[in-house]
Design a protein around this motif. Sequence first.
Motif, PDB file in Angstrom:
ATOM      1  N   THR A 139      82.769  38.858  92.600  1.00  0.00           N
ATOM      2  CA  THR A 139      84.093  38.492  93.227  1.00  0.00           C
ATOM      3  C   THR A 139      84.281  38.871  94.462  1.00  0.00           C
ATOM      4  N   GLY A 140      85.142  38.135  95.117  1.00  0.00           N
ATOM      5  CA  GLY A 140      85.584  38.301  96.473  1.00  0.00           C
ATOM      6  C   GLY A 140      84.161  38.299  97.463  1.00  0.00           C
ATOM      7  N   ALA A 141      83.442  37.141  97.033  1.00  0.00           N
ATOM      8  CA  ALA A 141      81.989  36.978  97.490  1.00  0.00           C
ATOM      9  C   ALA A 141      82.056  36.564  99.170  1.00  0.00           C
ATOM     10  N   SER A 142      83.569  36.112  99.427  1.00  0.00           N
ATOM     11  CA  SER A 142      83.375  35.656 100.830  1.00  0.00           C
ATOM     12  C   SER A 142      83.513  36.723 102.005  1.00  0.00           C
ATOM     13  N   ALA A 162      78.654  33.775  92.674  1.00  0.00           N
ATOM     14  CA  ALA A 162      79.442  34.276  93.539  1.00  0.00           C
ATOM     15  C   ALA A 162      80.977  33.436  93.505  1.00  0.00           C
ATOM     16  N   ALA A 163      81.799  34.364  93.428  1.00  0.00           N
ATOM     17  CA  ALA A 163      83.142  33.897  93.150  1.00  0.00           C
ATOM     18  C   ALA A 163      84.170  34.080  94.425  1.00  0.00           C
ATOM     19  N   VAL A 164      84.767  33.143  94.687  1.00  0.00           N
ATOM     20  CA  VAL A 164      85.709  33.077  96.146  1.00  0.00           C
ATOM     21  C   VAL A 164      87.105  32.343  95.623  1.00  0.00           C
ATOM     22  N   GLY A 165      87.879  32.654  96.474  1.00  0.00           N
ATOM     23  CA  GLY A 165      89.323  32.184  96.236  1.00  0.00           C
ATOM     24  C   GLY A 165      89.620  30.643  96.595  1.00  0.00           C
ATOM     25  N   ARG A 166      88.918  30.069  97.712  1.00  0.00           N
ATOM     26  CA  ARG A 166      89.119  28.748  98.036  1.00  0.00           C
ATOM     27  C   ARG A 166      87.724  28.371  98.210  1.00  0.00           C
ATOM     28  N   SER A 183      85.045  28.837  92.752  1.00  0.00           N
ATOM     29  CA  SER A 183      86.558  28.951  93.420  1.00  0.00           C
ATOM     30  C   SER A 183      87.763  28.963  92.593  1.00  0.00           C
ATOM     31  N   GLY A 184      88.598  29.599  92.828  1.00  0.00           N
ATOM     32  CA  GLY A 184      89.876  29.481  92.259  1.00  0.00           C
ATOM     33  C   GLY A 184      90.176  30.261  90.856  1.00  0.00           C
ATOM     34  N   GLY A 185      89.146  31.255  90.823  1.00  0.00           N
ATOM     35  CA  GLY A 185      89.030  31.950  89.507  1.00  0.00           C
ATOM     36  C   GLY A 185      87.736  31.881  88.510  1.00  0.00           C
ATOM     37  N   LEU A 186      87.680  31.970  87.498  1.00  0.00           N
ATOM     38  CA  LEU A 186      86.282  32.117  86.641  1.00  0.00           C
ATOM     39  C   LEU A 186      86.220  31.091  85.588  1.00  0.00           C
ATOM     40  N   ASN A 199      85.364  42.734  94.040  1.00  0.00           N
ATOM     41  CA  ASN A 199      86.233  43.258  94.958  1.00  0.00           C
ATOM     42  C   ASN A 199      87.735  42.861  95.113  1.00  0.00           C
ATOM     43  N   VAL A 200      88.047  42.259  94.130  1.00  0.00           N
ATOM     44  CA  VAL A 200      89.428  41.572  93.825  1.00  0.00           C
ATOM     45  C   VAL A 200      90.590  42.659  93.253  1.00  0.00           C
ATOM     46  N   GLY A 201      90.143  42.995  92.093  1.00  0.00           N
ATOM     47  CA  GLY A 201      90.892  43.782  91.088  1.00  0.00           C
ATOM     48  C   GLY A 201      92.163  42.756  90.649  1.00  0.00           C
TER      49      GLY A 201
END
Length: 303
Positions: A139-142, A162-166, A183-186, A199-201
Amino acid sequence: MKALVYDPDAKHGLRLGEAPDPTPGPGQALVRIAATSLNFGEVTYLSKSYAPGEVAGWDAAGVVVAAADGSGPAVGQRVVTFGWRGGWAELRAVDTGELAVVPDAVDLGAAAALPVAGVTALRALRRLGPLVGRRVLITGASGGVGRFAVQLGALAGAHVVAAVGRPERGAGLTESGAAEVVSGGLADVREPVHGVIDNVGGPLLADAYALLAPDGLALSVGKASMAPTTIDFEQARVTNPGARIEAFGVGPGFGPDLAYLAALVAAGRLDPQVGWRGDWAQAGDAAELLLGRKVNGKAVLDI
Protein backbone atom coordinates in the motif's frame (compact mmCIF):
# COMPACT_ATOMS: atom_id res chain seq x y z
CA MET A 1 28.77 25.75 6.23
CA LYS A 2 25.44 26.24 4.49
CA ALA A 3 22.62 23.99 5.62
CA LEU A 4 18.86 23.58 5.59
CA VAL A 5 18.02 24.38 9.20
CA TYR A 6 14.74 23.90 10.99
CA ASP A 7 12.94 27.24 11.25
CA PRO A 8 9.33 27.14 12.53
CA ASP A 9 8.58 30.34 10.61
CA ALA A 10 9.85 29.12 7.23
CA LYS A 11 7.84 27.25 4.60
CA HIS A 12 7.40 23.73 6.00
CA GLY A 13 10.11 24.59 8.54
CA LEU A 14 12.96 24.59 6.01
CA ARG A 15 15.32 27.57 5.71
CA LEU A 16 18.65 27.71 3.90
CA GLY A 17 21.04 29.17 6.45
CA GLU A 18 24.28 28.47 8.32
CA ALA A 19 25.32 25.74 10.74
CA PRO A 20 28.62 24.74 12.40
CA ASP A 21 30.88 22.43 10.42
CA PRO A 22 30.72 18.87 11.78
CA THR A 23 33.85 17.19 13.15
CA PRO A 24 34.16 13.46 12.39
CA GLY A 25 34.80 11.24 15.39
CA PRO A 26 36.29 7.74 15.59
CA GLY A 27 34.77 5.44 12.99
CA GLN A 28 33.36 8.34 10.99
CA ALA A 29 34.00 9.99 7.65
CA LEU A 30 33.47 13.61 6.68
CA VAL A 31 31.54 13.85 3.42
CA ARG A 32 30.99 16.88 1.20
CA ILE A 33 27.37 16.48 0.17
CA ALA A 34 26.28 16.85 -3.45
CA ALA A 35 22.64 15.78 -3.14
CA THR A 36 20.07 14.84 -0.52
CA SER A 37 16.51 13.57 -0.63
CA LEU A 38 13.37 14.29 1.35
CA ASN A 39 11.32 11.61 3.09
CA PHE A 40 7.67 12.01 4.03
CA GLY A 41 8.35 11.05 7.64
CA GLU A 42 11.19 13.47 8.31
CA VAL A 43 9.28 16.42 6.82
CA THR A 44 6.05 15.51 8.62
CA TYR A 45 7.68 15.21 12.05
CA LEU A 46 10.30 17.94 11.64
CA SER A 47 8.88 20.13 14.42
CA LYS A 48 8.64 17.18 16.83
CA SER A 49 12.15 15.86 16.21
CA TYR A 50 14.38 18.93 15.93
CA ALA A 51 14.95 22.22 17.71
CA PRO A 52 15.10 25.51 15.79
CA GLY A 53 18.46 25.84 14.05
CA GLU A 54 19.16 22.10 13.96
CA VAL A 55 19.98 20.27 10.72
CA ALA A 56 17.79 17.31 9.84
CA GLY A 57 18.19 15.04 6.82
CA TRP A 58 18.39 11.27 6.68
CA ASP A 59 19.64 10.62 3.14
CA ALA A 60 22.64 12.20 1.40
CA ALA A 61 25.34 11.40 -1.15
CA GLY A 62 28.66 13.09 -1.85
CA VAL A 63 32.45 12.74 -1.74
CA VAL A 64 34.64 11.78 1.23
CA VAL A 65 36.89 14.69 2.24
CA ALA A 66 38.33 13.30 5.49
CA ALA A 67 38.31 10.14 7.59
CA ALA A 68 38.99 10.27 11.31
CA ASP A 69 40.76 6.91 11.53
CA GLY A 70 40.89 5.57 7.98
CA SER A 71 38.29 2.89 8.68
CA GLY A 72 36.02 3.80 5.80
CA PRO A 73 36.29 4.75 2.13
CA ALA A 74 39.32 6.75 1.05
CA VAL A 75 39.31 10.50 0.55
CA GLY A 76 37.87 11.31 -2.87
CA GLN A 77 35.51 8.35 -3.08
CA ARG A 78 31.87 8.91 -3.94
CA VAL A 79 29.51 7.60 -1.23
CA VAL A 80 25.87 7.41 -0.24
CA THR A 81 25.17 7.98 3.46
CA PHE A 82 22.47 7.54 6.10
CA GLY A 83 21.89 9.10 9.51
CA TRP A 84 18.97 10.44 11.54
CA ARG A 85 20.23 14.02 11.19
CA GLY A 86 22.80 16.15 9.37
CA GLY A 87 22.08 15.20 5.76
CA TRP A 88 20.71 18.59 4.70
CA ALA A 89 24.07 20.35 4.75
CA GLU A 90 27.23 20.93 2.76
CA LEU A 91 29.22 18.66 5.10
CA ARG A 92 28.19 15.55 7.02
CA ALA A 93 30.05 13.46 9.61
CA VAL A 94 28.72 9.92 9.28
CA ASP A 95 29.52 6.51 10.77
CA THR A 96 31.35 4.39 8.19
CA GLY A 97 28.91 1.54 8.84
CA GLU A 98 26.15 3.77 7.48
CA LEU A 99 27.62 4.49 4.06
CA ALA A 100 28.62 2.74 0.86
CA VAL A 101 30.75 3.57 -2.16
CA VAL A 102 28.70 4.66 -5.17
CA PRO A 103 29.64 3.06 -8.52
CA ASP A 104 30.86 5.52 -11.15
CA ALA A 105 27.84 4.76 -13.33
CA VAL A 106 25.40 6.02 -10.68
CA ASP A 107 24.55 9.71 -10.39
CA LEU A 108 24.89 11.04 -6.83
CA GLY A 109 21.38 12.48 -6.95
CA ALA A 110 20.02 9.03 -7.75
CA ALA A 111 22.14 7.53 -4.96
CA ALA A 112 20.75 10.05 -2.48
CA ALA A 113 17.28 8.59 -3.06
CA LEU A 114 18.32 5.15 -1.80
CA PRO A 115 18.92 5.11 1.96
CA VAL A 116 15.72 5.25 4.01
CA ALA A 117 13.19 4.34 1.31
CA GLY A 118 15.33 1.73 -0.43
CA VAL A 119 16.71 0.01 2.67
CA THR A 120 13.29 0.05 4.37
CA ALA A 121 11.71 -1.64 1.35
CA LEU A 122 14.52 -4.18 1.11
CA ARG A 123 14.47 -5.15 4.79
CA ALA A 124 10.66 -5.27 4.96
CA LEU A 125 10.55 -7.67 2.01
CA ARG A 126 13.19 -9.84 3.68
CA ARG A 127 11.04 -9.91 6.83
CA LEU A 128 8.20 -11.44 4.80
CA GLY A 129 10.40 -14.44 4.01
CA PRO A 130 10.73 -16.28 0.68
CA LEU A 131 8.61 -14.53 -1.95
CA VAL A 132 8.95 -16.55 -5.16
CA GLY A 133 5.46 -17.12 -6.54
CA ARG A 134 3.77 -15.48 -3.54
CA ARG A 135 1.32 -12.58 -3.57
CA VAL A 136 2.55 -9.44 -1.78
CA LEU A 137 0.40 -6.35 -1.28
CA ILE A 138 2.12 -2.96 -1.07
CA THR A 139 0.00 0.00 0.00
CA GLY A 140 1.15 3.55 -0.62
CA ALA A 141 2.94 2.06 -3.61
CA SER A 142 3.35 5.45 -5.30
CA GLY A 143 5.70 6.81 -2.61
CA GLY A 144 9.40 6.32 -2.04
CA VAL A 145 9.27 3.10 -0.01
CA GLY A 146 6.39 1.79 -2.11
CA ARG A 147 8.11 2.18 -5.48
CA PHE A 148 11.27 0.51 -4.21
CA ALA A 149 9.21 -2.32 -2.69
CA VAL A 150 7.38 -2.92 -5.97
CA GLN A 151 10.64 -3.27 -7.88
CA LEU A 152 12.48 -5.32 -5.27
CA GLY A 153 9.47 -7.56 -4.68
CA ALA A 154 9.23 -8.29 -8.40
CA LEU A 155 12.99 -9.01 -8.52
CA ALA A 156 12.47 -11.50 -5.68
CA GLY A 157 9.84 -13.35 -7.72
CA ALA A 158 6.71 -12.08 -5.95
CA HIS A 159 3.34 -11.38 -7.55
CA VAL A 160 3.18 -7.74 -6.49
CA VAL A 161 -0.16 -6.02 -5.92
CA ALA A 162 0.41 -2.25 -5.78
CA ALA A 163 -2.24 -0.11 -4.10
CA VAL A 164 -2.38 3.67 -4.66
CA GLY A 165 -4.78 6.41 -3.62
CA ARG A 166 -5.61 7.71 -7.10
CA PRO A 167 -5.24 6.14 -10.57
CA GLU A 168 -2.69 8.72 -11.71
CA ARG A 169 -0.47 7.84 -8.74
CA GLY A 170 -0.02 4.40 -10.22
CA ALA A 171 1.87 5.69 -13.25
CA GLY A 172 4.89 3.51 -14.03
CA LEU A 173 4.17 0.81 -11.45
CA THR A 174 3.32 -1.87 -13.99
CA GLU A 175 6.55 -1.12 -15.82
CA SER A 176 8.36 -1.38 -12.47
CA GLY A 177 7.12 -4.91 -11.87
CA ALA A 178 3.64 -4.68 -10.35
CA ALA A 179 1.40 -7.53 -11.53
CA GLU A 180 -1.70 -5.65 -10.38
CA VAL A 181 -2.33 -1.97 -9.65
CA VAL A 182 -5.44 -0.98 -7.66
CA SER A 183 -6.58 2.47 -6.57
CA GLY A 184 -9.01 4.03 -4.10
CA GLY A 185 -9.02 1.13 -1.66
CA LEU A 186 -8.61 -2.64 -1.73
CA ALA A 187 -12.01 -3.77 -3.00
CA ASP A 188 -10.43 -4.94 -6.26
CA VAL A 189 -7.95 -7.25 -4.52
CA ARG A 190 -9.75 -10.57 -5.02
CA GLU A 191 -7.33 -13.15 -3.63
CA PRO A 192 -5.52 -13.52 -0.30
CA VAL A 193 -1.94 -12.31 0.01
CA HIS A 194 1.08 -13.85 1.72
CA GLY A 195 2.41 -10.52 2.97
CA VAL A 196 1.61 -6.84 3.27
CA ILE A 197 3.94 -3.85 3.34
CA ASP A 198 1.73 -1.00 4.50
CA ASN A 199 2.84 2.61 4.18
CA VAL A 200 -0.55 4.23 4.82
CA GLY A 201 -2.00 3.06 8.13
CA GLY A 202 -5.52 3.94 9.23
CA PRO A 203 -8.46 1.90 7.94
CA LEU A 204 -6.44 0.74 4.92
CA LEU A 205 -4.09 -1.24 7.17
CA ALA A 206 -7.08 -3.02 8.70
CA ASP A 207 -8.41 -3.83 5.23
CA ALA A 208 -4.98 -5.11 4.16
CA TYR A 209 -4.68 -7.27 7.27
CA ALA A 210 -8.05 -8.86 6.47
CA LEU A 211 -6.67 -9.97 3.08
CA LEU A 212 -3.87 -12.05 4.60
CA ALA A 213 -3.78 -15.75 3.98
CA PRO A 214 -3.53 -17.95 7.08
CA ASP A 215 -0.10 -17.45 8.67
CA GLY A 216 0.50 -14.35 6.52
CA LEU A 217 2.31 -11.28 7.82
CA ALA A 218 1.43 -7.58 7.58
CA LEU A 219 4.15 -5.02 8.30
CA SER A 220 3.15 -1.54 9.37
CA VAL A 221 5.96 0.51 7.83
CA GLY A 222 4.45 4.00 7.62
CA LYS A 223 1.42 6.08 8.51
CA ALA A 224 0.91 8.48 5.63
CA SER A 225 -2.81 8.72 6.43
CA MET A 226 -1.98 10.01 9.94
CA ALA A 227 -5.01 8.00 11.11
CA PRO A 228 -5.21 5.25 13.76
CA THR A 229 -6.02 1.65 12.87
CA THR A 230 -8.75 -0.49 14.44
CA ILE A 231 -8.68 -4.23 13.79
CA ASP A 232 -11.32 -6.81 14.74
CA PHE A 233 -9.02 -9.62 15.84
CA GLU A 234 -11.95 -11.84 16.79
CA GLN A 235 -13.07 -11.82 13.17
CA ALA A 236 -9.46 -12.33 12.06
CA ARG A 237 -9.20 -15.50 14.13
CA VAL A 238 -12.06 -16.93 12.07
CA THR A 239 -11.13 -15.72 8.57
CA ASN A 240 -7.32 -15.82 8.57
CA PRO A 241 -6.06 -17.83 11.56
CA GLY A 242 -2.41 -17.35 12.37
CA ALA A 243 -2.12 -14.08 10.45
CA ARG A 244 0.21 -11.62 12.14
CA ILE A 245 0.82 -7.88 12.16
CA GLU A 246 4.02 -6.13 13.21
CA ALA A 247 5.27 -2.57 13.59
CA PHE A 248 8.35 -2.51 11.37
CA GLY A 249 11.55 -0.66 12.26
CA VAL A 250 14.39 -0.40 9.75
CA GLY A 251 17.29 -0.66 12.24
CA PRO A 252 20.95 0.46 11.86
CA GLY A 253 23.91 -0.66 9.76
CA PHE A 254 22.81 0.55 6.31
CA GLY A 255 26.22 0.16 4.65
CA PRO A 256 25.97 -3.34 3.10
CA ASP A 257 22.39 -2.82 1.95
CA LEU A 258 23.25 0.54 0.40
CA ALA A 259 26.08 -1.12 -1.51
CA TYR A 260 23.65 -3.79 -2.77
CA LEU A 261 21.05 -1.24 -3.89
CA ALA A 262 23.65 0.99 -5.57
CA ALA A 263 24.94 -2.03 -7.48
CA LEU A 264 21.41 -2.80 -8.69
CA VAL A 265 21.08 0.79 -9.91
CA ALA A 266 24.44 0.58 -11.70
CA ALA A 267 23.32 -2.64 -13.40
CA GLY A 268 20.08 -1.06 -14.59
CA ARG A 269 17.98 -3.42 -12.45
CA LEU A 270 16.66 -0.79 -10.01
CA ASP A 271 15.27 2.66 -10.79
CA PRO A 272 15.53 5.16 -7.87
CA GLN A 273 12.22 6.65 -9.06
CA VAL A 274 13.17 10.31 -8.64
CA GLY A 275 9.87 12.11 -9.21
CA TRP A 276 11.14 15.63 -8.50
CA ARG A 277 14.61 17.18 -8.49
CA GLY A 278 15.78 20.74 -7.94
CA ASP A 279 18.12 23.07 -6.06
CA TRP A 280 18.02 22.92 -2.27
CA ALA A 281 16.89 26.54 -2.21
CA GLN A 282 13.55 25.07 -3.37
CA ALA A 283 13.28 22.75 -0.36
CA GLY A 284 10.04 24.32 0.86
CA ASP A 285 8.41 23.81 -2.52
CA ALA A 286 9.63 20.21 -2.68
CA ALA A 287 8.25 19.51 0.81
CA GLU A 288 4.87 20.94 -0.17
CA LEU A 289 4.67 18.70 -3.22
CA LEU A 290 5.75 15.67 -1.20
CA LEU A 291 3.23 16.27 1.59
CA GLY A 292 0.52 16.97 -0.96
CA ARG A 293 1.07 13.54 -2.60
CA LYS A 294 2.17 15.24 -5.82
CA VAL A 295 5.52 13.47 -6.14
CA ASN A 296 5.61 9.93 -7.47
CA GLY A 297 8.64 8.44 -5.78
CA LYS A 298 11.46 10.52 -4.36
CA ALA A 299 12.17 14.26 -4.15
CA VAL A 300 15.90 15.02 -4.55
CA LEU A 301 17.69 18.29 -3.72
CA ASP A 302 20.99 19.25 -5.33
CA ILE A 303 23.38 21.01 -2.94
